[in-house]
Scaffold this active site. Sequence first.
Site, PDB file in Angstrom:
ATOM      1  N   HIS A 261       0.849  -1.231   0.038  1.00  0.00           N
ATOM      2  CA  HIS A 261      -0.053  -0.086   0.046  1.00  0.00           C
ATOM      3  C   HIS A 261       0.849   1.075   0.179  1.00  0.00           C
ATOM      4  O   HIS A 261       0.288   2.500  -0.209  1.00  0.00           O
ATOM      5  CB  HIS A 261      -1.040  -0.069   1.322  1.00  0.00           C
ATOM      6  CG  HIS A 261      -2.151   0.756   1.052  1.00  0.00           C
ATOM      7  ND1 HIS A 261      -2.397   1.893   1.860  1.00  0.00           N
ATOM      8  CD2 HIS A 261      -3.175   0.913   0.347  1.00  0.00           C
ATOM      9  CE1 HIS A 261      -3.876   2.185   1.448  1.00  0.00           C
ATOM     10  NE2 HIS A 261      -4.220   1.625   0.551  1.00  0.00           N
ATOM     11  N   HIS A 492      -8.982  10.897  -0.414  1.00  0.00           N
ATOM     12  CA  HIS A 492      -8.035   9.630  -0.264  1.00  0.00           C
ATOM     13  C   HIS A 492      -6.866   9.700   0.305  1.00  0.00           C
ATOM     14  O   HIS A 492      -6.172   8.856   0.704  1.00  0.00           O
ATOM     15  CB  HIS A 492      -7.798   9.223  -1.854  1.00  0.00           C
ATOM     16  CG  HIS A 492      -7.160   7.655  -1.944  1.00  0.00           C
ATOM     17  ND1 HIS A 492      -5.980   7.393  -2.195  1.00  0.00           N
ATOM     18  CD2 HIS A 492      -7.963   6.501  -1.697  1.00  0.00           C
ATOM     19  CE1 HIS A 492      -5.524   6.048  -2.089  1.00  0.00           C
ATOM     20  NE2 HIS A 492      -7.054   5.658  -1.940  1.00  0.00           N
TER      21      HIS A 492
END
Length: 609
Positions: A261, A492
Amino acid sequence: MSQESEHGKWTVSSSDESTEENNDAEKPSTSSLSHSGHGKTSGSQYPCSEARKVGHKRKASPVKFNDTSFSTEISPAKIQRTSQEGLGWCLSSSDEEPESEGQPQHAQKEAVKEEKYSAPKKQPSRRFEDDELPVSQKPEKHYKVASEGQDTWDLLNGGNPFRFFVTKVKGIKSKYNSGALHIKDILSPLFGTLVSSAQFNYCIDVEWLIRQYPQEFRKKPLLIVHGEKRESKAELHAQAHPYENVRLCQAKLDIAFGTHHTKMMLLLYEEGLRVVIHTSNLIDADWDQKTQGIWLSPLYPRLPHGTTGSAGESVTNFKSDLIHYLMSYNSPTLKEWADIIQEHDLSETRVYLLGSTPGRYQGNQKEKWGHLRFRKLLKEYTSPIPAQESWPVIGQFSSIGSMGADQSKWLCSEFRESLVTLGSSVKTLAKPDVPIHLIYPTVDNVRQSLEGYPAGGSLPYSIQTAQKQLWLHSYFHKWSAETSGRSHAMPHIKTYMRPSPDFQKIAWFLVTSANLSKAAWGALEKNGTQLMIRSYELGVLFLPSAFGLDTGYFHVKKKMFSGSNEPVTSFPVPYDLPPEQYGSKDRPWIWNIPYTKAPDTHGNMWVPS
């Protein structure tokens, strides 16, 4: 089985079973967009989360709010909907939770027979027509690069000691993009003459990424570090195959349900080296109409030939920590980049590196990664001031993992204990009266956003997780960024901070790829003797002491894009403070249930099938 709280009511099948508490922020998917839905190609093909693919598909093939055929396509027995403001949470009565939350979700596969619909005709005013074209046919989006509106070097080196930026957003007033960056700005020749680069990320569209580089840099060596496996890995290799300059490096993910990630760029120039740590996936949608965070390093000069040892280290130990992070991949290719970093002077860095890497850590290894690394940094490099131990904690993120049966299982125990640490002289046990404010978009935040409901594809909080932790929702606060003109650009970005009770000061600020999940931050095992982390994550921590402030706090900048009337040491928090708690009718965005009672900003409904 019916669940209800002040934040909503929904129905799930009695056959649904809880999985391990290990779902991460963006679940890995093993099928590309071309294989999603009913096998129809729907635009860009890149491995990504199931929620992302649904969001992309709904942009390309929206279900219009006034589509009268919709009511005839849904059986009341299939979808049991509440009447609370027309936006209750619901699932098909026949839905079954997938075998694991690390696999694609198909929670609504029989709820709506989408193949019977024909996509609405394009309207002249529609904003997303380009998304219906194949990538190779899409016109380039035009963003003003920094040089057109302001001096690039002033942007990078003047008036922003934190080097913290947000991304440009299409469709808002230009003044709210002042000082913001697009990826094309970051990769511009004005920032340096590129020699080679490395891109670390989760979701990657190779063709799009190549186009973001200036023409003269598109054939320079490019390393892409990813975590894809099986079919998704094969698709990524297929994407990269036409580009001889592109190499791929697969990050090892040996613990189930972990993801790669981390979002970082390493940019090697003729003039030196730059490190960029950010929150955006390498896909068009993440750099278009979302709120993202970027930390852009200074240009690091090359050290004199033959320099060894700790030369070029910063007061924050950023250089050795970054090399240590790269070496954790155990990759010869990344060892090459570690050697490049060793050859440069990173002494001007003023942030601390905070990463996570997959593994189970014991003894003196426990504090190397995750929230225990966070605890260690706060213990060593902060000093308490009077009454600061009662300051609240804010967590802001774009997705949520399983927290456990109640707040004592992780959130208000080991995780909060790390975040409320203040110096070595203060007892680190979390006080029960330390408030936690969690910022996560409501359904209406998403519905009224620039993208409309498809923005929810990047907010992958699932019904399967939400229905197991109703207790969590009492901590939720709305997304609001009116002062920066970005309330309608869904976040985000992921940030954590420690504000004063009046929200005028902050003890520290963190921007990171890590969402609110055990997989990202780690969870203690074996009676606290072992920390288990599933995913790769990376962020930077801003502490007042590293910026020459002995007050123990930053002032909060009143307006992120205001002029020079505020001190340069005022920190630009990218959303409104104080945060506003959910009202009785607010519900957190859940990606895998339908919303059909109110249209979004494009006149569409959300039918995630």
